[in-house]
Design a protein around this motif. Sequence first.
Motif, PDB file in Angstrom:
ATOM      1  N   CYS A  64      -0.135  18.202  44.528  1.00 42.29           N
ATOM      2  CA  CYS A  64       0.973  18.222  45.479  1.00 42.29           C
ATOM      3  C   CYS A  64       2.092  19.089  44.922  1.00 42.29           C
ATOM      4  N   LEU A  65       2.719  19.840  45.805  1.00 44.80           N
ATOM      5  CA  LEU A  65       3.893  20.628  45.416  1.00 44.80           C
ATOM      6  C   LEU A  65       5.111  19.952  46.035  1.00 44.80           C
ATOM      7  N   LEU A  66       5.993  19.467  45.191  1.00 44.10           N
ATOM      8  CA  LEU A  66       7.221  18.798  45.645  1.00 44.10           C
ATOM      9  C   LEU A  66       8.408  19.718  45.396  1.00 44.10           C
ATOM     10  N   HIS A  67       9.275  19.843  46.386  1.00 46.22           N
ATOM     11  CA  HIS A  67      10.570  20.492  46.141  1.00 46.22           C
ATOM     12  C   HIS A  67      11.488  19.391  45.607  1.00 46.22           C
ATOM     13  N   LYS A  68      11.604  19.347  44.289  1.00 49.24           N
ATOM     14  CA  LYS A  68      12.354  18.251  43.676  1.00 49.24           C
ATOM     15  C   LYS A  68      13.840  18.383  44.001  1.00 49.24           C
ATOM     16  N   PRO A  69      14.424  17.310  44.544  1.00 44.42           N
ATOM     17  CA  PRO A  69      15.873  17.339  44.738  1.00 44.42           C
ATOM     18  C   PRO A  69      16.578  16.875  43.460  1.00 44.42           C
ATOM     19  N   ALA A  70      17.861  17.113  43.362  1.00 42.45           N
ATOM     20  CA  ALA A  70      18.628  16.605  42.215  1.00 42.45           C
ATOM     21  C   ALA A  70      18.703  15.077  42.316  1.00 42.45           C
ATOM     22  N   GLY A  71      18.827  14.421  41.153  1.00 39.64           N
ATOM     23  CA  GLY A  71      19.054  12.972  41.166  1.00 39.64           C
ATOM     24  C   GLY A  71      17.805  12.136  40.965  1.00 39.64           C
ATOM     25  N   THR A 110      16.507  21.131  40.176  1.00 36.74           N
ATOM     26  CA  THR A 110      15.812  21.123  41.471  1.00 36.74           C
ATOM     27  C   THR A 110      14.651  22.127  41.414  1.00 36.74           C
ATOM     28  N   GLY A 111      13.805  22.076  42.436  1.00 37.29           N
ATOM     29  CA  GLY A 111      12.803  23.137  42.581  1.00 37.29           C
ATOM     30  C   GLY A 111      11.365  22.687  42.468  1.00 37.29           C
ATOM     31  N   VAL A 112      10.506  23.651  42.117  1.00 33.01           N
ATOM     32  CA  VAL A 112       9.052  23.438  42.165  1.00 33.01           C
ATOM     33  C   VAL A 112       8.599  22.425  41.122  1.00 33.01           C
ATOM     34  N   LEU A 113       7.954  21.368  41.607  1.00 39.94           N
ATOM     35  CA  LEU A 113       7.362  20.376  40.705  1.00 39.94           C
ATOM     36  C   LEU A 113       5.965  20.055  41.237  1.00 39.94           C
ATOM     37  N   LEU A 114       4.978  20.241  40.379  1.00 36.90           N
ATOM     38  CA  LEU A 114       3.601  19.908  40.769  1.00 36.90           C
ATOM     39  C   LEU A 114       3.289  18.492  40.318  1.00 36.90           C
ATOM     40  N   VAL A 115       2.536  17.797  41.155  1.00 34.59           N
ATOM     41  CA  VAL A 115       2.151  16.410  40.877  1.00 34.59           C
ATOM     42  C   VAL A 115       0.645  16.317  41.085  1.00 34.59           C
ATOM     43  N   THR A 116      -0.046  15.680  40.141  1.00 31.40           N
ATOM     44  CA  THR A 116      -1.511  15.619  40.251  1.00 31.40           C
ATOM     45  C   THR A 116      -2.056  14.371  39.562  1.00 31.40           C
ATOM     46  N   ASP A 117      -3.287  13.997  39.918  1.00 30.45           N
ATOM     47  CA  ASP A 117      -3.982  12.934  39.183  1.00 30.45           C
ATOM     48  C   ASP A 117      -5.106  13.535  38.337  1.00 30.45           C
ATOM     49  N   GLU A 118      -5.084  14.849  38.192  1.00 37.02           N
ATOM     50  CA  GLU A 118      -6.146  15.558  37.476  1.00 37.02           C
ATOM     51  C   GLU A 118      -5.586  16.002  36.119  1.00 37.02           C
ATOM     52  N   GLY A 119      -5.951  15.229  35.067  1.00 40.05           N
ATOM     53  CA  GLY A 119      -5.382  15.496  33.738  1.00 40.05           C
ATOM     54  C   GLY A 119      -5.657  16.902  33.235  1.00 40.05           C
ATOM     55  N   GLY A 120      -6.822  17.464  33.600  1.00 39.89           N
ATOM     56  CA  GLY A 120      -7.171  18.805  33.149  1.00 39.89           C
ATOM     57  C   GLY A 120      -6.183  19.849  33.651  1.00 39.89           C
ATOM     58  N   LEU A 121      -5.654  19.631  34.864  1.00 36.79           N
ATOM     59  CA  LEU A 121      -4.682  20.594  35.410  1.00 36.79           C
ATOM     60  C   LEU A 121      -3.367  20.511  34.646  1.00 36.79           C
TER      61      LEU A 121
END
Length: 230
Positions: A64-71, A110-121
């Motif tokens: 998942c690509l999240l646009h991380k907000p501040a806070g 803020t900005g691009v944050l990737l989230v995954t359940d795949e440890g290899g990534l």
Amino acid sequence: MARHRIDQILSRHGYCSRSEARGWVKSGRVFVAGERARDSGERVELTEVRIDGEPVERPEGILCLLHKPAGFVCSRDEREGANVFDLLPERWSHRNPPVTTVGRLDKDTTGVLLVTDEGGLVQRWTSPRHKVPKVYEVVLDRDPDPSLVDLFASGTFLLNGEEDPCLPARLEITGPCAARVELIEGRYHQVKRMFHSQGLEVLSLHRSRFGEFTTDGLAPGEWKLLPMPS
Ligand code: URA
């Protein structure tokens, strides 16, 4: 195709625990090949399973690509306040393994944050060996001196308390009190510490790119699922 126990499928993908799976099956929430499932221990093909009428969510894994907000922090420690996982479907945090962030951004970044359940990534994208470029837009308390461009690029720049110099980083001065930095590593508070060591304070920090990924089209707090890379 491999067969798996229904209770394992439900717990692996975050629907419920293995012990709760019996109740899910009993109450008719699980179907296999169009038939109501009877036994949570039955071994079935994952593609034939429907849960509340839906196929199993992302058996190939979450990216998942999240646009991380501040806070929001990237840790799950509740003492640190709201975290980025609160912005995503709760089920992803109950998967086994649960989703995690690919590296971390500070609470105020803020900005691009990737989230995954795949440890290899996570391994692949956080290791400096793989040279994934990370681009940050920086607002500073003063104009940066142009000499910083060569210093950041030198490969000899030592951060306070560290023995290994930073890998060469690209600095571009983009306007008054503004700069763009491209790094291929991700040390703790790296951008803030690089500027701080030169007497400048970072007033705001936005990661505009991580590898090929940008926040284009996503407002702060919005996210989208990405295909799993091969
Ligand atoms: N560098 C920092 O100082 N903070 C971040 O959040 C990311 C990079």
